[in-house]
Write a protein that holds these residues in place. Structure first.
Motif, mmCIF file in Angstrom:
data_model
loop_
_atom_site.group_PDB
_atom_site.id
_atom_site.type_symbol
_atom_site.label_atom_id
_atom_site.label_comp_id
_atom_site.label_asym_id
_atom_site.label_seq_id
_atom_site.Cartn_x
_atom_site.Cartn_y
_atom_site.Cartn_z
ATOM 1 N N LYS A 238 -3.997 -0.692 3.503
ATOM 2 C CA LYS A 238 -2.854 -1.187 2.736
ATOM 3 C C LYS A 238 -2.567 -2.650 3.039
ATOM 4 C CE LYS A 238 -0.829 3.419 2.408
ATOM 5 N NZ LYS A 238 0.284 4.332 2.793
ATOM 6 N N ASN A 239 -3.198 -3.168 4.101
ATOM 7 C CA ASN A 239 -3.070 -4.578 4.454
ATOM 8 C C ASN A 239 -4.313 -5.364 4.083
ATOM 9 O OD1 ASN A 239 -0.499 -4.185 5.786
ATOM 10 N ND2 ASN A 239 -1.616 -3.238 7.471
ATOM 11 N N GLY A 240 -5.115 -4.820 3.161
ATOM 12 C CA GLY A 240 -6.349 -5.467 2.753
ATOM 13 C C GLY A 240 -7.538 -4.909 3.506
ATOM 14 N N ASN A 241 -8.712 -5.479 3.252
ATOM 15 C CA ASN A 241 -9.911 -5.040 3.951
ATOM 16 C C ASN A 241 -9.848 -5.493 5.404
ATOM 17 O OD1 ASN A 241 -10.961 -3.887 1.649
ATOM 18 N ND2 ASN A 241 -12.164 -5.674 1.082
ATOM 19 N N GLN A 242 -10.095 -4.561 6.328
ATOM 20 C CA GLN A 242 -10.025 -4.889 7.741
ATOM 21 C C GLN A 242 -11.296 -4.434 8.457
ATOM 22 O OE1 GLN A 242 -6.280 -3.289 9.311
ATOM 23 N NE2 GLN A 242 -5.260 -5.184 8.755
ATOM 24 N N CYS A 243 -11.635 -5.164 9.522
ATOM 25 C CA CYS A 243 -12.795 -4.811 10.335
ATOM 26 C C CYS A 243 -12.400 -3.710 11.308
ATOM 27 C CB CYS A 243 -13.303 -6.023 11.109
ATOM 28 S SG CYS A 243 -14.115 -7.269 10.100
ATOM 29 N N VAL A 244 -13.094 -2.607 11.243
ATOM 30 C CA VAL A 244 -12.785 -1.491 12.135
ATOM 31 C C VAL A 244 -13.013 -1.877 13.594
ATOM 32 C CG1 VAL A 244 -13.504 0.853 12.814
ATOM 33 C CG2 VAL A 244 -13.174 0.293 10.407
ATOM 34 N N CYS A 245 -14.006 -2.736 13.852
ATOM 35 C CA CYS A 245 -14.342 -3.071 15.230
ATOM 36 C C CYS A 245 -13.302 -3.952 15.907
ATOM 37 C CB CYS A 245 -15.715 -3.736 15.313
ATOM 38 S SG CYS A 245 -15.807 -5.347 14.512
ATOM 39 N N THR A 246 -12.510 -4.691 15.128
ATOM 40 C CA THR A 246 -11.501 -5.569 15.731
ATOM 41 C C THR A 246 -10.078 -5.149 15.384
ATOM 42 O OG1 THR A 246 -11.789 -7.088 13.850
ATOM 43 C CG2 THR A 246 -12.990 -7.588 15.891
ATOM 44 N N ASP A 247 -9.841 -4.785 14.119
ATOM 45 C CA ASP A 247 -8.500 -4.328 13.723
ATOM 46 C C ASP A 247 -8.298 -2.871 14.102
ATOM 47 O OD1 ASP A 247 -7.664 -6.779 12.368
ATOM 48 O OD2 ASP A 247 -9.211 -6.268 10.906
ATOM 49 N N GLY A 248 -9.368 -2.176 14.389
ATOM 50 C CA GLY A 248 -9.354 -0.796 14.853
ATOM 51 C C GLY A 248 -10.144 -0.715 16.127
ATOM 52 N N PRO A 249 -10.869 0.368 16.407
ATOM 53 C CA PRO A 249 -11.114 1.478 15.476
ATOM 54 C C PRO A 249 -9.932 2.414 15.275
ATOM 55 C CG PRO A 249 -12.105 1.979 17.595
ATOM 56 C CD PRO A 249 -11.577 0.576 17.701
ATOM 57 N N VAL A 250 -8.876 2.228 16.087
ATOM 58 C CA VAL A 250 -7.713 3.110 15.966
ATOM 59 C C VAL A 250 -6.751 2.544 14.931
ATOM 60 C CG1 VAL A 250 -5.735 4.098 17.167
ATOM 61 C CG2 VAL A 250 -7.935 3.908 18.347
ATOM 62 N N PHE A 251 -6.352 3.389 13.985
ATOM 63 C CA PHE A 251 -5.394 3.019 12.952
ATOM 64 C C PHE A 251 -4.308 4.072 12.846
ATOM 65 C CE2 PHE A 251 -9.197 0.751 11.660
ATOM 66 C CZ PHE A 251 -8.711 -0.457 11.145
ATOM 67 N N ASN A 252 -3.106 3.622 12.581
ATOM 68 C CA ASN A 252 -2.049 4.526 12.134
ATOM 69 C C ASN A 252 -2.431 4.985 10.732
ATOM 70 O OD1 ASN A 252 0.427 5.388 10.779
ATOM 71 N ND2 ASN A 252 1.523 4.561 12.534
ATOM 72 N N ILE A 253 -2.337 6.273 10.460
ATOM 73 C CA ILE A 253 -2.802 6.778 9.164
ATOM 74 C C ILE A 253 -2.017 6.175 7.999
ATOM 75 C CG2 ILE A 253 -3.719 8.940 10.061
ATOM 76 C CD1 ILE A 253 -1.133 10.301 9.037
ATOM 77 N N ASN A 254 -0.803 5.708 8.269
ATOM 78 C CA ASN A 254 -0.011 5.113 7.195
ATOM 79 C C ASN A 254 -0.543 3.745 6.771
ATOM 80 O OD1 ASN A 254 1.842 7.264 7.041
ATOM 81 N ND2 ASN A 254 2.992 6.457 8.791
ATOM 82 N N GLU A 255 -1.467 3.177 7.565
ATOM 83 C CA GLU A 255 -2.092 1.909 7.215
ATOM 84 C C GLU A 255 -3.298 2.112 6.311
ATOM 85 O OE1 GLU A 255 -3.229 0.129 10.873
ATOM 86 O OE2 GLU A 255 -1.213 0.019 11.681
ATOM 87 N N LEU A 256 -3.825 3.330 6.275
ATOM 88 C CA LEU A 256 -5.069 3.594 5.562
ATOM 89 C C LEU A 256 -4.816 4.060 4.129
ATOM 90 C CD1 LEU A 256 -6.865 5.524 8.441
ATOM 91 C CD2 LEU A 256 -7.241 3.130 7.776
ATOM 92 N N LYS A 257 -5.766 3.816 3.264
ATOM 93 C CA LYS A 257 -5.668 4.246 1.869
ATOM 94 C C LYS A 257 -6.257 5.654 1.694
ATOM 95 C CE LYS A 257 -5.711 -0.260 -0.410
ATOM 96 N NZ LYS A 257 -6.390 -1.117 -1.413
ATOM 97 N N TRP A 258 -5.746 6.562 2.476
ATOM 98 C CA TRP A 258 -6.247 7.933 2.430
ATOM 99 C C TRP A 258 -5.315 8.802 1.591
ATOM 100 C CZ3 TRP A 258 -8.193 9.383 8.031
ATOM 101 C CH2 TRP A 258 -9.337 8.618 8.313
#
Length: 258
Positions: A238-258
């Protein structure tokens, strides 16, 4: 961004946990920095001229006294298969520590950890590091069969362990999201953490959203460089395309377009 290191570690243990999972423990040449659950290392596959990219592995355990870290390596392809053949005394080049960790639970939280496949390692690490009593930590481990599960009974002192297998050969039959601990009442938990196959994490995330429970997942996108240069691991958020290796790999699910 936390400092990253590249160093040659010495392999001090390579032990088969079952037919496809191996525990590889390596000793650092200098004092290890703090490494948190959810972070990973990128490993160069030695003596394999046709394998060019490093392979990412979640950190399973860290022993600061012995200056070692451990990984659970599941054979998923040629690179991981080659790595499991490494001999004790050999050296491995690691880039570490990479990525963002899970958010540590508060002392009053009741948490549910869900791990499947190679996602078991960070869940066990988080259970150990949570600092919570067993009564506040449930851990569901999923696999296809009992033969695919690894023995983690040592972690019974950190969490209440529950098993699911697709054929019912260990624990309850079915997926982790069909386990009675998961289906009884998710609202009993204040935080849910998950790592494993994409479909599993999406299912966990959906149930967590429906129950309005805070949830973090650790994505397993293809990661080659580990520090946001190669763009192999881009995830739409929801904040645009992000690199999982640096912006993640852990994400709050509310940040994801799932």
């Amino acid at each position: 961004m936390p400092k990253k290191f590249v160093a040659e570690f010495v392999v001090v243990e390579n032990r088969a946990l079952n037919a496809t999972n191996f525990l590889i423990k390596v000793k650092a040449p200098t004092l290890l920095p703090e490494i948190k659950p959810g972070q990973f290392v990128n490993v160069e596959i030695h003596e394999a001229t046709d394998i060019f990219l490093r392979r990412p592995f979640s950190v399973f355990e860290v022993d600061y006294e012995d200056n070692t870290l451990s990984m659970i390596v599941k054979i998923l392809g040629k690179g991981s298969g080659k790595l499991t053949e490494i001999k004790v005394g050999s050296k491995l080049s690691l880039v570490y520590p990479l990525g963002k960790s899970f958010t540590y639970p508060d002392k009053d939280d009741k948490i549910l950890l869900v791990g499947g496949g190679s996602g078991v390692a960070p869940m066990l690490f988080l259970a150990k590091e949570s600092g919570l009593p067993i009564s506040q930590v449930d851990l569901i481990l999923g696999a296809r069969t009992s033969q695919d599960h690894v023995n983690v009974e040592d972690y019974a002192k950190y969490a209440s362990l529950h098993y699911a297998s697709e054929d019912g050969s260990l624990g309850e039959k079915g997926f982790v999201t069909q386990h009675s601990v998961f289906t009884t009442n998710l609202k009993n938990y204040t935080k849910i953490y998950a790592c494993g196959p994409d479909g599993m994490m999406r299912a966990v995330a959906k149930h967590a959203k429906d129950a309005e429970v805070y949830c973090e997942v650790s994505l397993e996108n293809l990661m080659a460089c580990g520090f946001g240069v190669c763009l192999c691991c881009i995830e739409p958020t929801k904040n645009g395309n992000q690199c999982v290796c640096t912006d993640g790999p852990v994400f709050n699910i509310n940040e994801l377009k799932w």
